[in-house]
Write an enzyme that holds these catalytic residues in place. Structure first.
Site, mmCIF file in Angstrom:
data_model
loop_
_atom_site.group_PDB
_atom_site.id
_atom_site.type_symbol
_atom_site.label_atom_id
_atom_site.label_comp_id
_atom_site.label_asym_id
_atom_site.label_seq_id
_atom_site.Cartn_x
_atom_site.Cartn_y
_atom_site.Cartn_z
ATOM 1 N N LYS A 22 58.931 35.852 33.827
ATOM 2 C CA LYS A 22 58.844 35.957 32.668
ATOM 3 C C LYS A 22 59.003 37.799 32.352
ATOM 4 C CE LYS A 22 54.353 36.566 31.396
ATOM 5 N NZ LYS A 22 53.399 37.377 30.942
ATOM 6 N N ASN A 23 57.699 38.194 33.552
ATOM 7 C CA ASN A 23 57.679 39.725 33.096
ATOM 8 C C ASN A 23 58.966 40.744 33.514
ATOM 9 O OD1 ASN A 23 55.477 39.349 32.222
ATOM 10 N ND2 ASN A 23 54.124 39.678 34.315
ATOM 11 N N CYS A 118 42.844 43.404 25.156
ATOM 12 C CA CYS A 118 43.223 41.591 25.226
ATOM 13 C C CYS A 118 42.402 41.215 25.968
ATOM 14 C CB CYS A 118 44.490 41.612 25.632
ATOM 15 S SG CYS A 118 44.665 41.577 27.374
ATOM 16 N N ARG A 123 43.725 47.736 28.309
ATOM 17 C CA ARG A 123 45.023 47.744 28.407
ATOM 18 C C ARG A 123 45.581 48.933 27.598
ATOM 19 N NH1 ARG A 123 47.903 42.407 29.377
ATOM 20 N NH2 ARG A 123 48.739 43.612 30.781
ATOM 21 N N VAL A 125 47.941 52.362 26.185
ATOM 22 C CA VAL A 125 49.474 52.102 26.377
ATOM 23 C C VAL A 125 49.367 54.062 26.651
ATOM 24 C CG1 VAL A 125 50.175 50.875 25.445
ATOM 25 C CG2 VAL A 125 49.533 52.177 23.386
ATOM 26 N N LEU A 127 49.433 56.071 29.033
ATOM 27 C CA LEU A 127 50.443 56.667 30.070
ATOM 28 C C LEU A 127 51.807 56.307 29.958
ATOM 29 C CD1 LEU A 127 49.153 54.543 33.263
ATOM 30 C CD2 LEU A 127 48.497 57.089 32.362
ATOM 31 N N ASP A 310 48.069 39.051 38.658
ATOM 32 C CA ASP A 310 48.351 37.457 38.654
ATOM 33 C C ASP A 310 48.127 36.660 39.416
ATOM 34 O OD1 ASP A 310 48.689 39.558 36.187
ATOM 35 O OD2 ASP A 310 51.225 39.197 36.375
ATOM 36 N N ILE A 332 43.251 46.000 39.453
ATOM 37 C CA ILE A 332 44.109 46.292 38.206
ATOM 38 C C ILE A 332 43.138 46.333 37.036
ATOM 39 C CG2 ILE A 332 46.356 46.054 37.454
ATOM 40 C CD1 ILE A 332 46.341 46.603 40.674
ATOM 41 N N ARG A 402 53.133 29.942 27.900
ATOM 42 C CA ARG A 402 53.188 32.075 27.765
ATOM 43 C C ARG A 402 54.220 32.624 28.872
ATOM 44 N NH1 ARG A 402 49.411 36.124 26.145
ATOM 45 N NH2 ARG A 402 51.402 37.361 25.540
HETATM 46 C C1 EPZ Z 1 52.129 44.173 34.177
HETATM 47 O O1 EPZ Z 1 50.777 44.463 32.388
HETATM 48 C C2 EPZ Z 1 52.299 42.355 33.426
HETATM 49 N N1 EPZ Z 1 53.266 41.919 32.299
HETATM 50 C C3 EPZ Z 1 50.991 41.500 33.867
HETATM 51 O O2 EPZ Z 1 51.177 40.335 33.525
HETATM 52 C C4 EPZ Z 1 50.859 42.605 35.622
HETATM 53 O O3 EPZ Z 1 49.118 41.722 34.928
HETATM 54 C C5 EPZ Z 1 50.750 43.947 35.437
HETATM 55 O O4 EPZ Z 1 51.847 44.424 35.039
HETATM 56 C C6 EPZ Z 1 50.022 44.702 37.158
HETATM 57 O O5 EPZ Z 1 51.085 43.571 37.734
HETATM 58 C C7 EPZ Z 1 53.659 42.204 31.833
HETATM 59 O O6 EPZ Z 1 55.116 42.355 32.847
HETATM 60 C C8 EPZ Z 1 54.264 41.700 30.841
HETATM 61 P P1 EPZ Z 1 49.989 48.194 34.347
HETATM 62 P P2 EPZ Z 1 51.149 46.094 33.009
HETATM 63 O O7 EPZ Z 1 50.492 48.832 33.070
HETATM 64 O O8 EPZ Z 1 52.145 46.289 32.070
HETATM 65 C C9 EPZ Z 1 46.150 50.553 33.308
HETATM 66 C C10 EPZ Z 1 50.383 37.887 33.784
HETATM 67 O O9 EPZ Z 1 50.014 37.789 33.085
HETATM 68 N N2 EPZ Z 1 46.847 50.979 32.116
HETATM 69 O O10 EPZ Z 1 50.325 47.946 35.677
HETATM 70 O O11 EPZ Z 1 50.460 45.836 31.055
HETATM 71 C C11 EPZ Z 1 45.712 49.222 32.596
HETATM 72 O O12 EPZ Z 1 45.048 49.375 31.818
HETATM 73 C C12 EPZ Z 1 50.554 39.976 32.641
HETATM 74 O O13 EPZ Z 1 51.710 38.291 33.473
HETATM 75 C C13 EPZ Z 1 46.193 52.813 31.081
HETATM 76 O O14 EPZ Z 1 45.409 52.791 31.744
HETATM 77 O O15 EPZ Z 1 50.210 46.721 33.734
HETATM 78 C C14 EPZ Z 1 45.106 48.316 33.948
HETATM 79 O O16 EPZ Z 1 44.113 48.913 34.338
HETATM 80 C C15 EPZ Z 1 49.177 40.263 32.555
HETATM 81 N N3 EPZ Z 1 47.433 52.981 30.497
HETATM 82 C C16 EPZ Z 1 45.816 49.331 35.033
HETATM 83 O O17 EPZ Z 1 46.521 50.899 34.429
HETATM 84 C C17 EPZ Z 1 48.515 52.615 30.795
HETATM 85 O O18 EPZ Z 1 49.684 53.405 29.380
HETATM 86 C C18 EPZ Z 1 48.356 48.775 34.984
HETATM 87 O O19 EPZ Z 1 48.466 48.196 34.223
HETATM 88 C C19 EPZ Z 1 48.965 51.876 30.962
HETATM 89 C C20 EPZ Z 1 48.407 51.039 31.851
#
Ligand code: EPZ
Length: 424
Positions: A22-23, A118, A123, A125, A127, A310, A332, A402
């Site tokens: 999926k991801n 969520c 979460r 954005v 970055l 995950d 995380i 999902r």
């Molecule tokens: C991806 O989410 C995955 N989703 C998530 O899978 C997965 O848990 C996560 O990576 C970590 O491996 C998809 O690929 C669609 P991150 P993502 O940005 O990219 C913080 C599932 O169940 N952060 O690596 O959103 C964030 O809040 C899902 O399939 C910021 O602070 O994760 C988190 O604490 C859930 N600012 C950390 O970084 C930002 O701009 C890592 O999140 C972005 C992230």
């Protein structure tokens, strides 16, 4: 609302084919926006999330050919009719936000709703936005929308991520493919899905190197072409069924598994005393547990190659029936223990203290009605239900739809007693 009825206590025996990730699929689909030629994705998982993104892409003018139930999807973004992704579509699925960078890189402007928080945490954005700004985007956040412009195109830049982010790394990579000059992403996420995306982008004519390491370099090109790409197998689905087999007991072989992407999980399961035979060349992982006790161990979630967040909920379900005490630390996301009280309804002994869940293994779980608030939490309840005595009803299974393709079919094929019950 539909629910799943599980009669626990059956061992699992047989083989389970692993679906596309999926991801990975979600980011590959966003890549279709970078080219006027068709992108054909094979091994596509039929999931609510991927179908949902295909609808968003269609609303932007992408021609989507993806017959129901098919694992091949053709996306043709020859002409975009809109560069606006509205609130309703981004709110429902955070990965939709990743259409911003590609549209901006291609069209010079895009307006995409902020995704909002969520169930598993705030979460943000920031970055993603900082990376796009570093590439020369002019960003305004107004009324919940990011309005982005780069009238003269994006320009390559050095981006140093303060923390590792999968989504921001992928987003920056997508946008930088069409930027002028070189982009270097430092402290990039190393998840296997990032290497999968880079493979596809390179087949489209992009020049991405270092994906899967902490430094990714992208040499911008004028334009990208179409291609065909097979979505990598889902490492989280693989890990989930591995843990289901370990929790319920039995002998299950996972076929088409991304073995090399699962080192931390395989290691953790072996430390628990589970027999795990992984064959990277054959793409198989065989999990066996026949009456042997499960040993409690501690795990910490970390960015790849560490133990994946995950799989944290699924591992907690497993530890709830292990011998001894397991401390599970979630590093995380700040709010990813909502499955703990639901597992407790099945008899698990779990205390949550900040980032840690302390799981005291119990001899036997007992079935109960439960519900979950996110995808991985829901499937942890399915695992617990398979191991529990009696009947478990898992509510709100739209979360499962999902991210797990044909979950009941795959599990019942191995002897699980599991059925979907139609709600009103
Ligand atoms: C991806 O989410 C995955 N989703 C998530 O899978 C997965 O848990 C996560 O990576 C970590 O491996 C998809 O690929 C669609 P991150 P993502 O940005 O990219 C913080 C599932 O169940 N952060 O690596 O959103 C964030 O809040 C899902 O399939 C910021 O602070 O994760 C988190 O604490 C859930 N600012 C950390 O970084 C930002 O701009 C890592 O999140 C972005 C992230």
């Amino acid at each position: 609302m539909d629910s799943l009825k599980i009669t626990g206590g059956q061992t699992l025996n047989g083989t389970i084919p692993i679906s596309g990730a999926k991801n990975s699929a979600l980011k590959l689909m966003a890549a279709s926006l970078l080219t006027r030629e068709p992108l054909t994705l094979t091994n596509m998982p039929n999931l609510a999330d991927t179908r949902f993104l295909s609808q968003l892409l269609a609303s932007l003018g992408v021609e989507v050919y993806w017959p129901k139930g098919d694992n091949e999807c053709r996306l043709n973004a020859a002409e975009l009719t809109s560069t606006i992704a509205p609130y309703d579509q981004v709110r429902k699925m955070r990965a939709s936000f990743n259409v911003l960078g590609p549209m901006l890189a291609r069209e010079g402007h895009a307006t995409v709703s902020l995704p909002g928080g969520c169930a598993i945490g705030a979460r943000p954005v920031d970055l993603h936005l900082n990376a796009l700004e570093a590439l020369g985007a002019d960003l305004k956040v107004e009324a919940g929308y990011v309005k982005a412009a780069a009238i003269h195109g994006l320009k390559g830049a050095k981006v140093v991520f303060p923390i590792v982010s999968v989504g921001a790394t992928e987003h920056a990579m997508l946008a930088a493919t069409l930027a002028k000059g070189e982009t270097v992403l430092e402290n990039a996420a190393r998840e296997p899905e990032i290497a999968d995306l880079a493979d596809c982008l390179n087949k489209m004519g992009a020049k991405v190197s270092g994906a899967g390491t902490a430094t990714v370099t992208i040499e911008g090109v004028e334009s990208l072409s179409g291609t065909q790409h097979s979505v990598m197998p889902d490492r989280i689905e693989t890990g989930t069924y591995a843990m289901a087999a370990a929790a319920a007991g039995g002998d299950v072989t996972l076929e088409g598994a991304p073995v090399k992407a699962l080192g931390a999980m395989i290691d953790a399961m072996q430390r628990c005393g589970i027999t795990v035979d992984a064959d990277a060349d054959a793409g198989t992982i065989r999990v066996q547990r026949n009456g042997t006790a499960l040993q409690a161990i501690n795990v910490d979630t970390q960015p790849h190659p560490g133990f994946p967040t995950d799989l944290q909920a699924q591992f907690m379900a497993l530890m709830s029936i292990a011998d001894g005490t397991s401390v599970i630390r979630e590093n995380i996301f700040e709010n990813r223990f909502m499955h703990a009280p639901e597992l407790s309804r099945l008899g698990a002994d779990i205390q949550v203290r900040g980032k840690e869940a302390i799981v005291q293994g119990v001899k036997q779980l007992r079935g109960a009605p439960v519900m979950a608030t996110d995808l991985r939490a829901s499937v942890s309840l399915v695992i617990a239900g398979l191991a529990a005595e009696g009947e478990t009803q898992v509510n709100r299974i739209y979360h499962l739809d999902r991210g797990f393709e044909r979950l009941e079919e795959k599990l019942s094929g191995c002897g699980a007693v599991i059925e979907r019950v139609d709600g009103e």
